[in-house]
Design a protein around this motif. Sequence first.
Motif, PDB file in Angstrom:
ATOM      1  N   VAL A 167      -5.152  -6.850   3.504  1.00 21.16           N
ATOM      2  CA  VAL A 167      -3.782  -7.373   3.403  1.00 21.16           C
ATOM      3  C   VAL A 167      -2.952  -6.758   4.532  1.00 21.16           C
ATOM      4  O   VAL A 167      -3.397  -5.844   5.218  1.00 21.16           O
ATOM      5  N   ARG A 168      -1.730  -7.249   4.687  1.00 23.80           N
ATOM      6  CA  ARG A 168      -0.853  -6.734   5.743  1.00 23.80           C
ATOM      7  C   ARG A 168       0.384  -6.093   5.129  1.00 23.80           C
ATOM      8  O   ARG A 168       1.053  -6.693   4.288  1.00 23.80           O
ATOM      9  N   MET A 169       0.636  -4.855   5.563  1.00 25.01           N
ATOM     10  CA  MET A 169       1.805  -4.107   5.116  1.00 25.01           C
ATOM     11  C   MET A 169       2.640  -3.732   6.337  1.00 25.01           C
ATOM     12  O   MET A 169       2.237  -3.982   7.467  1.00 25.01           O
ATOM     13  N   THR A 170       3.775  -3.094   6.127  1.00 24.74           N
ATOM     14  CA  THR A 170       4.633  -2.664   7.225  1.00 24.74           C
ATOM     15  C   THR A 170       4.253  -1.254   7.651  1.00 24.74           C
ATOM     16  O   THR A 170       4.230  -0.336   6.831  1.00 24.74           O
ATOM     17  N   CYS A 171       3.957  -1.091   8.948  1.00 21.39           N
ATOM     18  CA  CYS A 171       3.656   0.228   9.497  1.00 21.39           C
ATOM     19  C   CYS A 171       4.915   1.077   9.402  1.00 21.39           C
ATOM     20  O   CYS A 171       5.993   0.658   9.818  1.00 21.39           O
ATOM     21  N   GLN A 172       4.791   2.278   8.864  1.00 20.56           N
ATOM     22  CA  GLN A 172       5.943   3.142   8.681  1.00 20.56           C
ATOM     23  C   GLN A 172       6.308   3.915   9.941  1.00 20.56           C
ATOM     24  O   GLN A 172       7.299   4.635   9.959  1.00 20.56           O
ATOM     25  N   ARG A 173       5.525   3.744  11.015  1.00 17.30           N
ATOM     26  CA  ARG A 173       5.866   4.375  12.288  1.00 17.30           C
ATOM     27  C   ARG A 173       6.637   3.418  13.187  1.00 17.30           C
ATOM     28  O   ARG A 173       7.670   3.773  13.724  1.00 17.30           O
ATOM     29  N   CYS A 174       6.110   2.195  13.336  1.00 16.27           N
ATOM     30  CA  CYS A 174       6.730   1.253  14.276  1.00 16.27           C
ATOM     31  C   CYS A 174       7.373   0.057  13.582  1.00 16.27           C
ATOM     32  O   CYS A 174       7.982  -0.782  14.232  1.00 16.27           O
ATOM     33  N   LEU A 175       7.209  -0.058  12.273  1.00 11.83           N
ATOM     34  CA  LEU A 175       7.777  -1.140  11.451  1.00 11.83           C
ATOM     35  C   LEU A 175       7.215  -2.508  11.796  1.00 11.83           C
ATOM     36  O   LEU A 175       7.841  -3.524  11.506  1.00 11.83           O
ATOM     37  N   GLU A 176       6.043  -2.552  12.398  1.00  5.45           N
ATOM     38  CA  GLU A 176       5.336  -3.802  12.676  1.00  5.45           C
ATOM     39  C   GLU A 176       4.260  -3.989  11.601  1.00  5.45           C
ATOM     40  O   GLU A 176       3.855  -3.030  10.953  1.00  5.45           O
ATOM     41  N   PRO A 177       3.764  -5.223  11.411  1.00  6.64           N
ATOM     42  CA  PRO A 177       2.697  -5.432  10.423  1.00  6.64           C
ATOM     43  C   PRO A 177       1.415  -4.694  10.806  1.00  6.64           C
ATOM     44  O   PRO A 177       1.056  -4.631  11.981  1.00  6.64           O
ATOM     45  N   VAL A 178       0.771  -4.119   9.814  1.00  7.81           N
ATOM     46  CA  VAL A 178      -0.506  -3.447  10.005  1.00  7.81           C
ATOM     47  C   VAL A 178      -1.482  -3.964   8.949  1.00  7.81           C
ATOM     48  O   VAL A 178      -1.118  -4.171   7.794  1.00  7.81           O
ATOM     49  N   MET A 236      -2.656  -2.541  -6.589  1.00  4.77           N
ATOM     50  CA  MET A 236      -1.446  -1.830  -6.177  1.00  4.77           C
ATOM     51  C   MET A 236      -1.695  -0.326  -6.094  1.00  4.77           C
ATOM     52  O   MET A 236      -1.177   0.354  -5.205  1.00  4.77           O
ATOM     53  N   LEU A 237      -2.502   0.193  -7.003  1.00  4.93           N
ATOM     54  CA  LEU A 237      -2.825   1.618  -6.967  1.00  4.93           C
ATOM     55  C   LEU A 237      -3.679   1.984  -5.757  1.00  4.93           C
ATOM     56  O   LEU A 237      -3.659   3.131  -5.310  1.00  4.93           O
ATOM     57  N   SER A 238      -4.412   1.017  -5.219  1.00  2.71           N
ATOM     58  CA  SER A 238      -5.269   1.311  -4.076  1.00  2.71           C
ATOM     59  C   SER A 238      -4.556   1.155  -2.728  1.00  2.71           C
ATOM     60  O   SER A 238      -5.110   1.497  -1.694  1.00  2.71           O
ATOM     61  N   LEU A 239      -3.314   0.648  -2.742  1.00  2.00           N
ATOM     62  CA  LEU A 239      -2.558   0.524  -1.499  1.00  2.00           C
ATOM     63  C   LEU A 239      -2.170   1.909  -0.988  1.00  2.00           C
ATOM     64  O   LEU A 239      -1.864   2.798  -1.777  1.00  2.00           O
ATOM     65  N   PRO A 240      -2.154   2.093   0.322  1.00  2.00           N
ATOM     66  CA  PRO A 240      -1.725   3.400   0.845  1.00  2.00           C
ATOM     67  C   PRO A 240      -0.221   3.598   0.623  1.00  2.00           C
ATOM     68  O   PRO A 240       0.556   2.642   0.686  1.00  2.00           O
ATOM     69  N   LEU A 241       0.181   4.824   0.365  1.00  3.13           N
ATOM     70  CA  LEU A 241       1.597   5.118   0.176  1.00  3.13           C
ATOM     71  C   LEU A 241       2.376   4.949   1.477  1.00  3.13           C
ATOM     72  O   LEU A 241       3.508   4.492   1.474  1.00  3.13           O
ATOM     73  N   VAL A 242       1.743   5.352   2.597  1.00  8.77           N
ATOM     74  CA  VAL A 242       2.388   5.264   3.902  1.00  8.77           C
ATOM     75  C   VAL A 242       1.429   4.562   4.860  1.00  8.77           C
ATOM     76  O   VAL A 242       0.615   5.201   5.512  1.00  8.77           O
ATOM     77  N   PRO A 243       1.519   3.238   4.946  1.00  3.81           N
ATOM     78  CA  PRO A 243       0.624   2.536   5.867  1.00  3.81           C
ATOM     79  C   PRO A 243       1.080   2.726   7.318  1.00  3.81           C
ATOM     80  O   PRO A 243       2.277   2.768   7.599  1.00  3.81           O
TER      81      PRO A 243
END
Length: 144
Positions: A39-50, A97-104
Amino acid sequence: MPRLASCLVDDEGTVEVQIRFAKDEQRLRVISGEAHGRVRMTCQRCLEPVSVEIDASLNLAVTLTDEQAQNLPRCYDPLIMETDEIELLPIIEDELMLSLPLVPFHDDCSIQTSFGDAETARTQEEKPNPFSVLAQLKEKADKS
């Protein structure tokens, strides 16, 4: 899966789920399975999709009461049945949801810090130190 979708950038991506129903040696009704996907989440460093890989596993024992749930072997998570029917989709959604990273974040993400940091550093170098006057006064006092 609206709760899972709210954690994602968009609804692109796939998740494959395999579920097995059985009775174990202790005659407990067991639901086990795996879910794998991307799946695609928001990168917490650059705010782009990861793109994020998710791997979840289920190992549930069906119980009727809290007391039965407390007496389960440690290898099982309890699933307390309050009615005769179980909806599997919310259970799978919870595990995903539990397997999603806290900080992608991207592994090779270069952080964009063009918010005037370079200019601020230059102006600080050009400004005289306001404490230099105090240093001069201290030197004069020491000589006296």
